[in-house]
Enzyme design. Structure first.
Site, PDB file in Angstrom:
ATOM      1  N   ARG A  66     -15.238 -33.763 -13.772  1.00  0.00           N
ATOM      2  CA  ARG A  66     -13.704 -33.042 -13.539  1.00  0.00           C
ATOM      3  C   ARG A  66     -13.819 -32.224 -14.835  1.00  0.00           C
ATOM      4  O   ARG A  66     -12.413 -31.273 -14.585  1.00  0.00           O
ATOM      5  CB  ARG A  66     -12.633 -34.016 -13.696  1.00  0.00           C
ATOM      6  CG  ARG A  66     -11.549 -33.565 -13.154  1.00  0.00           C
ATOM      7  CD  ARG A  66     -10.611 -35.147 -13.052  1.00  0.00           C
ATOM      8  NE  ARG A  66     -10.264 -35.998 -14.579  1.00  0.00           N
ATOM      9  CZ  ARG A  66     -10.570 -37.069 -14.312  1.00  0.00           C
ATOM     10  NH1 ARG A  66     -10.496 -38.914 -13.640  1.00  0.00           N
ATOM     11  NH2 ARG A  66     -10.492 -37.706 -16.205  1.00  0.00           N
ATOM     12  N   TYR A 119       7.554 -14.618 -12.261  1.00  0.00           N
ATOM     13  CA  TYR A 119       7.243 -14.962 -10.624  1.00  0.00           C
ATOM     14  C   TYR A 119       8.164 -16.319 -10.327  1.00  0.00           C
ATOM     15  O   TYR A 119       8.321 -17.141 -10.753  1.00  0.00           O
ATOM     16  CB  TYR A 119       5.709 -15.736 -11.261  1.00  0.00           C
ATOM     17  CG  TYR A 119       5.330 -16.182  -9.630  1.00  0.00           C
ATOM     18  CD1 TYR A 119       4.936 -14.723  -8.822  1.00  0.00           C
ATOM     19  CD2 TYR A 119       4.378 -17.042  -9.574  1.00  0.00           C
ATOM     20  CE1 TYR A 119       4.352 -15.229  -7.560  1.00  0.00           C
ATOM     21  CE2 TYR A 119       3.856 -17.698  -8.771  1.00  0.00           C
ATOM     22  CZ  TYR A 119       3.850 -16.335  -7.576  1.00  0.00           C
ATOM     23  OH  TYR A 119       3.085 -17.392  -6.697  1.00  0.00           O
ATOM     24  N   ASP A 191       1.874 -14.299 -18.684  1.00  0.00           N
ATOM     25  CA  ASP A 191       1.590 -14.367 -17.340  1.00  0.00           C
ATOM     26  C   ASP A 191       1.427 -12.534 -17.895  1.00  0.00           C
ATOM     27  O   ASP A 191       1.948 -11.369 -17.107  1.00  0.00           O
ATOM     28  CB  ASP A 191       2.543 -14.704 -16.367  1.00  0.00           C
ATOM     29  CG  ASP A 191       1.465 -14.053 -14.795  1.00  0.00           C
ATOM     30  OD1 ASP A 191       1.232 -13.333 -14.901  1.00  0.00           O
ATOM     31  OD2 ASP A 191       2.264 -14.479 -13.757  1.00  0.00           O
ATOM     32  N   LYS A 216      -5.580 -12.754  -8.093  1.00  0.00           N
ATOM     33  CA  LYS A 216      -5.478 -11.330  -7.657  1.00  0.00           C
ATOM     34  C   LYS A 216      -6.295 -11.083  -7.790  1.00  0.00           C
ATOM     35  O   LYS A 216      -7.214 -10.849  -7.617  1.00  0.00           O
ATOM     36  CB  LYS A 216      -4.161 -10.834  -9.136  1.00  0.00           C
ATOM     37  CG  LYS A 216      -2.789 -12.558  -8.612  1.00  0.00           C
ATOM     38  CD  LYS A 216      -2.330 -12.386  -6.981  1.00  0.00           C
ATOM     39  CE  LYS A 216      -1.269 -13.055  -6.912  1.00  0.00           C
ATOM     40  NZ  LYS A 216       0.107 -13.332  -7.434  1.00  0.00           N
TER      41      LYS A 216
HETATM   42  C1  LIG Z   1       0.486 -14.785  -7.114  1.00  0.00           C
HETATM   43  C2  LIG Z   1       1.130 -14.989  -8.971  1.00  0.00           C
HETATM   44  C3  LIG Z   1       1.394 -16.082  -9.550  1.00  0.00           C
HETATM   45  C4  LIG Z   1       0.532 -17.388  -8.720  1.00  0.00           C
HETATM   46  O1  LIG Z   1      -0.567 -17.286  -8.531  1.00  0.00           O
HETATM   47  P1  LIG Z   1      -0.743 -17.778  -7.544  1.00  0.00           P
HETATM   48  O2  LIG Z   1      -2.914 -18.745  -7.676  1.00  0.00           O
HETATM   49  O3  LIG Z   1      -0.400 -17.614  -6.352  1.00  0.00           O
HETATM   50  O4  LIG Z   1      -1.050 -19.574  -7.634  1.00  0.00           O
HETATM   51  C5  LIG Z   1       1.277 -15.926 -11.125  1.00  0.00           C
HETATM   52  N1  LIG Z   1       2.313 -14.809 -11.623  1.00  0.00           N
HETATM   53  C6  LIG Z   1       1.717 -13.564 -10.787  1.00  0.00           C
HETATM   54  C7  LIG Z   1       2.823 -12.721 -11.260  1.00  0.00           C
HETATM   55  C8  LIG Z   1       1.982 -13.707  -9.523  1.00  0.00           C
HETATM   56  O5  LIG Z   1       2.198 -12.779  -8.686  1.00  0.00           O
END
Ligand SMILES: *Cc1c(COP(=O)(O)O)cnc(C)c1O
Length: 399
Positions: A66, A119, A191, A216
């Site tokens: 894990r 987000y 973020d 992303k």
């Molecule tokens: C897509 C996104 C997330 C979340 O990512 P996931 O892998 O889809 O959970 C967080 N912050 C931003 C700015 C995003 O565009």
């Protein structure tokens, strides 16, 4: 082979292009293979009880799958170095990384300052889960800068930053916000998905924990979900301990895909940047367009801060239309040939999506807003596709 084969190393190379190729690899440990193999496993066996006891005392993270495998450590080591942080942890999604980073630093009675352009699912987490735990959240104007000092309360533990916002693209003064937060005894979580570590170095700008929706640009191929949180040395023990309580773990297949994708991050991002900016410029003068939201455009309100703090732009931006009917938006979306309609971004392919979250709805006088992800197709083809879709929709709208 234990996961400690990937103890975080000192930065190998300062140039991220070299790091992206050489980071997180150890051919001599894996039969000479260029890439770290995909390790699967839950149980880890020990030859005798004494070795088990020794591992318990020194490194319990090597006792069970894990906590990850050498595949996990390889990606974490790479991303920690890229971000300029101390150590990283992978999560099964970007959202999971955001939420667990928040939870790690908060307890009942605390207060969080969160950017209002955050987000959407992170806003929902704050309003539904943090609120239920008696944690108070204030959403602040992303352009607040040093004035965030006035929003600090004695109970403020976390300032949560996202810059630029992923729907509205305001650039925040992260160093000024971080300074005010630290003075008040709060940590800064950011973020950093839009810029990726290549175009924004969070720790050099005062951030304590940087989060990547690795889904992303790091994965980059729209074929896996993954999140990564990276901490400074001071924040690391809090992040590591508190997230492990929840049993978060990511599957090795997705981690392998991230390692596969990340090698070309620099090449891809430069193309996304170039094409995105060309597309943004091509839309500036269209009659349907009120404003193009892209920090790399000289006329963008966030341009000066972007130039000061960022070293590049990704392929994600938005176009605010003049107040037009839903039929015009529909005409644009349905006429496009090369842009998929769907959530997420950062893959090799171009996308469009309607931008309509809680923050966007507060903007007065803005018509519908379209978020665009510029993929790796030919820029000329993408510009032509956008041109013909806008021309078609414009005819319908009488311009
Ligand atoms: C897509 C996104 C997330 C979340 O990512 P996931 O892998 O889809 O959970 C967080 N912050 C931003 C700015 C995003 O565009």
């Amino acid at each position: 082979m234990t996961s400690s084969d990937f103890k975080p190393s000192a930065p190998l190379h300062r140039d991220p292009r070299t790091l992206l190729v050489h980071g997180g690899r150890a051919p001599h440990r894996f039969s000479g293979l260029v890439n770290v193999p995909l390790h699967r496993g839950s149980t880890i066996l020990f030859p005798d009880l004494e070795s088990w006891d020794r591992a318990s005392a020194t490194n319990p993270q090597e006792q069970y799958g894990r906590f990850g495998t050498p595949t996990t450590r390889s990606l974490e080591d790479m991303v920690a170095q890229l971000e300029g942080g101390y150590r990283s942890l992978v999560f099964p999604s970007g959202l999971s990384a955001c939420c667990h980073a928040l939870l790690s630093f908060l307890k009942a009675g605390d207060h969080v300052l969160m950017t209002d352009n955050v987000y959407g699912p992170v806003r929902a987490f704050a309003q539904n889960v943090l609120a239920r735990m008696n944690i108070d959240v204030t959403f602040y104007d992303p352009l607040i800068g040093a004035a965030i000092a006035r929003e600090m309360r004695p109970t403020t533990r976390v300032v949560y930053v996202e810059s630029p916002g992923s729907w509205s693209f305001e650039v925040q003064d992260v160093p000024a916000i971080a300074e005010a937060a630290h003075r008040a005894g709060a940590v800064v979580l950011m973020d950093n998905s839009w810029a990726s570590p290549l175009f924004f170095q969070p720790f050099a700008h005062g951030v304590d924990v940087s989060i990547q929706a690795a889904t992303k640009y790091l994965v980059g191929h729209s074929d896996a979900l993954l999140g990564i949180a990276t901490a400074s040395k001071a924040a690391w023990p809090v992040l590591q301990q508190n997230t492990h309580y929840f049993g978060q773990t990511a599957g090795p297949d997705d981690i392998y895909l991230a390692l596969r994708g990340i090698r070309t991050l620099d090449v891809r991002l430069h193309r996304h940047w170039e094409t995105g900016l060309a597309l943004a410029e091509s839309l500036l003068d269209h009659k349907l367009v009120r404003q193009v939201l892209h920090p790399a455009l000289p006329q963008d309100p966030g341009h000066q801060l972007w130039k000061r703090d960022f070293t590049g732009a990704s392929g994600l931006f938005a176009v605010v239309l003049n107040p037009v009917g839903e039929d015009v938006v529909k005409a644009i979306f349905d006429r496009l040939q090369l842009f998929g309609i769907g959530l997420s971004w950062g893959g090799f392919e171009s996308l469009v999506m309607r931008a309509e979250d809680a923050w966007m709805k507060k903007r007065e006088g803005w018509g519908p807003t379209i978020r665009i992800h510029a993929g790796l197709e030919s820029a000329a083809d993408l510009i032509e596709d956008m041109r013909q879709a806008f021309a078609h929709a414009g005819k319908g709208a009488g311009c």
